[in-house]
Motif scaffolding. Sequence first.
Motif, short mmCIF file in Angstrom:
data_model
loop_
_atom_site.label_atom_id
_atom_site.label_comp_id
_atom_site.label_asym_id
_atom_site.label_seq_id
_atom_site.Cartn_x
_atom_site.Cartn_y
_atom_site.Cartn_z
N ILE A 124 46.96 29.08 -24.19
CA ILE A 124 45.53 28.79 -24.27
C ILE A 124 45.16 28.35 -25.69
O ILE A 124 44.38 27.40 -25.87
N ILE B 258 46.29 24.75 -26.14
CA ILE B 258 45.40 23.82 -25.44
C ILE B 258 44.13 23.61 -26.25
O ILE B 258 43.69 22.49 -26.47
N ARG B 259 43.56 24.71 -26.73
CA ARG B 259 42.34 24.62 -27.55
C ARG B 259 42.61 23.83 -28.83
O ARG B 259 41.82 22.96 -29.21
N VAL C 279 35.54 24.71 -22.79
CA VAL C 279 36.56 24.76 -21.75
C VAL C 279 36.38 26.03 -20.93
O VAL C 279 36.14 27.11 -21.48
N HIS C 280 36.51 25.89 -19.62
CA HIS C 280 36.41 27.04 -18.71
C HIS C 280 37.38 26.81 -17.55
O HIS C 280 38.02 25.76 -17.47
N LEU C 281 37.49 27.77 -16.70
CA LEU C 281 38.46 27.66 -15.60
C LEU C 281 38.18 26.48 -14.69
O LEU C 281 39.10 25.94 -14.07
N ILE D 227 39.67 23.29 -17.01
CA ILE D 227 40.88 23.37 -17.83
C ILE D 227 41.96 22.40 -17.37
O ILE D 227 42.66 21.80 -18.19
N ASN D 228 42.09 22.18 -16.05
CA ASN D 228 43.10 21.22 -15.58
C ASN D 228 42.75 19.81 -16.00
O ASN D 228 43.62 19.04 -16.41
#
Length: 108
Positions: A51, A54-55, A78-80, A83-84
Amino acid sequence: MGNVRDIRTKLIPIQLDKERHLKFDLNAFAELEDLYGDINIAFEAMQKGSIKAIRAMLWAGLVHEDKTLTLEQVGEMVHLGNINEVMSAITRAINEAMPKVDEVKKNA
Protein backbone atom coordinates in the motif's frame (compact mmCIF):
# COMPACT_ATOMS: atom_id res chain seq x y z
CA MET A 1 19.84 11.99 -36.07
CA GLY A 2 17.55 9.49 -37.71
CA ASN A 3 16.82 7.63 -34.47
CA VAL A 4 15.46 10.69 -32.65
CA ARG A 5 11.97 10.05 -31.34
CA ASP A 6 9.41 12.18 -29.62
CA ILE A 7 10.64 12.01 -26.03
CA ARG A 8 7.85 13.99 -24.42
CA THR A 9 6.46 11.94 -21.58
CA LYS A 10 2.81 11.05 -22.12
CA LEU A 11 0.40 12.24 -19.45
CA ILE A 12 -2.06 9.59 -18.28
CA PRO A 13 -5.35 11.00 -16.95
CA ILE A 14 -6.70 9.62 -13.70
CA GLN A 15 -9.85 10.63 -11.84
CA LEU A 16 -9.15 11.11 -8.14
CA ASP A 17 -10.35 14.11 -6.12
CA LYS A 18 -10.39 15.75 -9.57
CA GLU A 19 -8.89 14.82 -12.90
CA ARG A 20 -5.16 14.60 -12.50
CA HIS A 21 -2.40 13.40 -14.81
CA LEU A 22 0.29 10.84 -14.10
CA LYS A 23 3.72 11.51 -15.52
CA PHE A 24 6.74 9.30 -14.94
CA ASP A 25 9.77 11.24 -16.05
CA LEU A 26 13.26 11.35 -14.58
CA ASN A 27 12.03 13.58 -11.75
CA ALA A 28 9.34 11.09 -10.74
CA PHE A 29 11.83 8.23 -10.73
CA ALA A 30 14.27 10.36 -8.69
CA GLU A 31 11.54 11.01 -6.10
CA LEU A 32 10.97 7.26 -5.80
CA GLU A 33 14.70 6.68 -5.47
CA ASP A 34 14.78 9.26 -2.65
CA LEU A 35 11.98 7.41 -0.85
CA TYR A 36 13.23 3.86 -1.37
CA GLY A 37 16.97 4.25 -1.88
CA ASP A 38 16.71 2.20 -5.07
CA ILE A 39 14.11 2.48 -7.82
CA ASN A 40 14.00 -1.32 -8.23
CA ILE A 41 12.97 -1.71 -4.59
CA ALA A 42 10.06 0.65 -5.23
CA PHE A 43 8.94 -1.38 -8.26
CA GLU A 44 9.26 -4.67 -6.36
CA ALA A 45 7.25 -3.32 -3.44
CA MET A 46 4.44 -2.19 -5.73
CA GLN A 47 4.40 -5.56 -7.53
CA LYS A 48 3.98 -7.22 -4.14
CA GLY A 49 0.96 -5.00 -3.48
CA SER A 50 2.50 -2.74 -0.84
CA ILE A 51 0.00 0.00 0.00
CA LYS A 52 2.86 2.39 0.81
CA ALA A 53 4.47 1.67 -2.55
CA ILE A 54 1.22 2.26 -4.42
CA ARG A 55 0.78 5.57 -2.60
CA ALA A 56 4.41 6.55 -3.28
CA MET A 57 4.17 5.66 -6.98
CA LEU A 58 0.95 7.63 -7.33
CA TRP A 59 2.48 10.63 -5.52
CA ALA A 60 5.64 10.52 -7.64
CA GLY A 61 3.54 10.47 -10.80
CA LEU A 62 1.35 13.37 -9.67
CA VAL A 63 3.76 15.76 -7.97
CA HIS A 64 4.74 17.36 -11.30
CA GLU A 65 1.31 19.07 -11.31
CA ASP A 66 1.41 20.23 -7.69
CA LYS A 67 4.76 20.52 -5.92
CA THR A 68 2.97 20.94 -2.55
CA LEU A 69 1.19 17.57 -2.80
CA THR A 70 2.02 15.27 0.11
CA LEU A 71 1.98 11.50 0.41
CA GLU A 72 -0.83 11.78 2.94
CA GLN A 73 -2.96 13.89 0.59
CA VAL A 74 -2.46 11.33 -2.15
CA GLY A 75 -3.39 8.55 0.28
CA GLU A 76 -6.70 10.29 0.95
CA MET A 77 -7.52 10.16 -2.78
CA VAL A 78 -7.37 6.35 -2.91
CA HIS A 79 -9.96 3.97 -1.48
CA LEU A 80 -11.05 0.40 -2.02
CA GLY A 81 -13.41 1.51 -4.77
CA ASN A 82 -10.66 2.98 -6.97
CA ILE A 83 -7.44 1.20 -5.97
CA ASN A 84 -7.55 -1.18 -8.97
CA GLU A 85 -8.03 1.76 -11.35
CA VAL A 86 -5.17 3.59 -9.63
CA MET A 87 -2.82 0.62 -9.96
CA SER A 88 -3.80 0.17 -13.60
CA ALA A 89 -3.16 3.86 -14.37
CA ILE A 90 0.21 3.77 -12.61
CA THR A 91 1.24 0.68 -14.59
CA ARG A 92 0.10 2.27 -17.84
CA ALA A 93 1.95 5.52 -17.10
CA ILE A 94 5.17 3.70 -16.22
CA ASN A 95 4.91 1.55 -19.35
CA GLU A 96 4.43 4.68 -21.47
CA ALA A 97 7.56 6.20 -19.90
CA MET A 98 9.75 3.23 -20.75
CA PRO A 99 11.38 2.84 -24.15
CA LYS A 100 9.74 0.29 -26.40
CA VAL A 101 11.65 -2.96 -27.00
CA ASP A 102 12.08 -2.14 -30.72
CA GLU A 103 13.54 1.28 -29.86
CA VAL A 104 16.03 -0.26 -27.46
CA LYS A 105 17.18 -2.77 -30.10
CA LYS A 106 17.60 0.00 -32.73
CA ASN A 107 19.78 2.05 -30.40
CA ALA A 108 21.92 -0.90 -29.25
